[in-house]
Design an enzyme around this catalytic site. Structure first.
Site, mmCIF file in Angstrom:
data_model
loop_
_atom_site.group_PDB
_atom_site.id
_atom_site.type_symbol
_atom_site.label_atom_id
_atom_site.label_comp_id
_atom_site.label_asym_id
_atom_site.label_seq_id
_atom_site.Cartn_x
_atom_site.Cartn_y
_atom_site.Cartn_z
ATOM 1 N N PHE A 95 -25.178 -29.720 32.414
ATOM 2 C CA PHE A 95 -25.269 -28.587 33.351
ATOM 3 C C PHE A 95 -24.964 -27.245 32.661
ATOM 4 O O PHE A 95 -25.815 -26.348 32.604
ATOM 5 C CB PHE A 95 -24.315 -28.863 34.531
ATOM 6 C CG PHE A 95 -23.942 -27.669 35.340
ATOM 7 C CD1 PHE A 95 -24.915 -26.865 35.917
ATOM 8 C CD2 PHE A 95 -22.598 -27.343 35.551
ATOM 9 C CE1 PHE A 95 -24.562 -25.750 36.676
ATOM 10 C CE2 PHE A 95 -22.245 -26.242 36.307
ATOM 11 C CZ PHE A 95 -23.226 -25.435 36.867
ATOM 12 N N THR A 106 -24.607 -37.851 30.696
ATOM 13 C CA THR A 106 -24.748 -37.197 32.013
ATOM 14 C C THR A 106 -25.768 -36.061 31.956
ATOM 15 O O THR A 106 -26.071 -35.461 32.987
ATOM 16 C CB THR A 106 -23.396 -36.628 32.500
ATOM 17 O OG1 THR A 106 -22.823 -35.842 31.440
ATOM 18 C CG2 THR A 106 -22.438 -37.731 32.889
ATOM 19 N N GLY A 107 -26.283 -35.769 30.781
ATOM 20 C CA GLY A 107 -27.303 -34.720 30.650
ATOM 21 C C GLY A 107 -28.674 -35.300 30.986
ATOM 22 O O GLY A 107 -28.835 -36.506 31.088
ATOM 23 N N THR A 160 -14.713 -39.235 22.744
ATOM 24 C CA THR A 160 -15.663 -38.109 22.671
ATOM 25 C C THR A 160 -14.902 -36.799 22.483
ATOM 26 O O THR A 160 -15.266 -35.964 21.648
ATOM 27 C CB THR A 160 -16.516 -38.050 23.961
ATOM 28 O OG1 THR A 160 -17.316 -39.226 24.016
ATOM 29 C CG2 THR A 160 -17.409 -36.828 23.996
ATOM 30 N N TYR A 205 -9.441 -37.689 30.246
ATOM 31 C CA TYR A 205 -10.087 -36.368 30.193
ATOM 32 C C TYR A 205 -9.051 -35.288 29.870
ATOM 33 O O TYR A 205 -9.204 -34.527 28.913
ATOM 34 C CB TYR A 205 -10.750 -36.096 31.534
ATOM 35 C CG TYR A 205 -11.521 -34.807 31.627
ATOM 36 C CD1 TYR A 205 -12.792 -34.686 31.060
ATOM 37 C CD2 TYR A 205 -11.007 -33.700 32.310
ATOM 38 C CE1 TYR A 205 -13.521 -33.508 31.170
ATOM 39 C CE2 TYR A 205 -11.729 -32.517 32.425
ATOM 40 C CZ TYR A 205 -12.989 -32.427 31.855
ATOM 41 O OH TYR A 205 -13.703 -31.252 31.968
ATOM 42 N N THR A 252 -16.884 -25.046 37.973
ATOM 43 C CA THR A 252 -18.098 -24.233 37.900
ATOM 44 C C THR A 252 -19.254 -24.982 38.560
ATOM 45 O O THR A 252 -19.334 -26.211 38.449
ATOM 46 C CB THR A 252 -18.411 -23.927 36.420
ATOM 47 O OG1 THR A 252 -17.262 -23.297 35.848
ATOM 48 C CG2 THR A 252 -19.606 -23.009 36.270
#
Ligand code: NAD
Ligand code: UDP
Length: 308
Positions: free
Chosen positions: A11, A35-36, A90, A143, A173
């Site tokens: 996103f 997720t892209g 990641t 995370y 966002t």
């Protein structure tokens, strides 16, 4: 300039790559499509200055570039909790691999950190000097702690090797090109409202967030990258705080939806309040968000209406 964007198919990556291409830069995006989307890549690929490389950032990579934006990491709790070991990896290995190129080519590197480093904050609004309240053992820790460790790595490369690091702490966002099954609150509520389905509020809906429109974030990230001699961290967010209940009602109103609000269990460690103090960004970058929530939501609703 040659600019590398990890997580470029996601996103924020999509909007950032678009803005950098518009400025005439050459952009290389790396992404593993966790997720892209390929649609985002296809749209960006219309520009001849855009190159896409399918790559997992936990494996080393090496491109001679002037700037690096490190965005690779799933951002939605639903997605980052699916494979938490991979999320931590990641954040940590991806950061090391990106920092190694910055060091090698003397490139500037901007880390997309998060308000989640403040955890379930005991102070509001959150200033950059607040060290946070994170449960190291809970389901969000992959995370939160991954991002905290990535910040630590940035500061250690800066002190140890003089690497030109920059840290932005991004608050919630939203905007067009969010993935419709992303699981985050704005996309969930808009899709539910447009389909006249029940709106799923978690907990009693009194928890708050402060929602920033994507265009405001992108301008802040680019200003931060261009600012000399400032490592941050700096908060980038919209200091308009709203409860999740109020958000649900606003979206129902803007979509003229027949949806009803339903309540589900609150996920563990879900922060109760989130509100950025953006005075440092104002002072240092001369930046402040200027998109009102309703205005940004209308644009996002138009996007999803066309998609559904
Ligand atoms: P997103 O999930 O849409 O994008 C993340 C991108 O990273 C995806 O394209 C995904 O496929 C890619 N990715 C994930 N793991 C990867 C790996 N191992 N190798 C290569 N690519 C990988 O999320 P987003 O909202 O665009 O967030 C981008 C960055 O900004 C993330 O690092 C996120 O933590 C940070 N951030 C976002 C928000 C927000 O509200 N959107 C808030 C704070 C921080
Ligand atoms: N949330 C909700 N319903 C949803 C998705 C999320 O009530 O369908 C809540 C969630 O529990 C949290 C807030 O909305 O309190 C923001 O969630 P999101 O996943 O967007 O981001 P977070 O800020 O938690 O990382």
């Amino acid at each position: 300039m040659n600019i590398l964007v990890t997580g470029g198919a996601g996103f924020i990556g999509f909007h950032l790559c678009g803005a950098l291409l518009k400025k005439g830069h050459k952009v290389i995006a790396l992404d593993n499509f966790l997720t892209g989307t390929k649609e985002n890549v296809a749209e960006l690929s219309r520009d001849k200055n855009f190159t896409f490389i399918e790559h997992d950032v936990t494996n080393p990579f090496d491109y001679p570039v002037d700037q690096i934006y490190n965005l690779a990491c799933p951002a939605s709790p639903v997605h980052y909790q699916k494979d938490p070991v991979k999320t931590t990896t990641t954040n940590v290995l991806g950061m090391i691999n990106a920092l190694n190129i910055a060091k090698k080519y003397d490139a500037k590197i901007l880390q997309a950190s998060t308000s989640e480093v403040y955890g379930d904050p005991l102070e509001s609004p959150q200033k950059e000097s607040y060290n946070g309240n994170v449960n190291t053992l809970g389901p969000r820790a992959c995370y939160d702690e991954g991002k905290r460790c990535a910040e630590t790595l940035c500061m250690d490369y800066f002190r140890q090797y003089g690497t030109k690091v920059k840290i932005v702490r991004i608050f919630n966002t939203y905007g067009p090109n969010m993935y419709k099954d992303d699981g985050r609150v704005v996309s969930n509520f808009i899709v539910q409202a447009l389909k006249n389905q029940n709106i799923t509020v978690y907990g009693d809906g009194s928890q708050t967030r402060s929602f920033q429109y994507i265009d405001d974030l992108i301008s802040g990230m680019i200003l931060m990258m261009e600012k000399e001699d400032f490592t941050g961290p700096v908060n980038l967010g919209n200091p308009h705080e709203i409860s999740i209940n109020e958000l649900a009602k606003t979206i129902i109103g803007l979509t003229n939806s027949q949806s009803k609000i339903t309540y589900r269990d609150l996920p563990k460690d879900d922060p109760k309040r989130r509100l950025p103090d953006v005075s440092l960004a104002k002072k240092t970058l001369d930046w402040e968000p200027n998109t009102q929530l309703e205005e940004g939501l209308k644009k996002t609703i138009d996007y999803f209406r066309a998609k559904i």
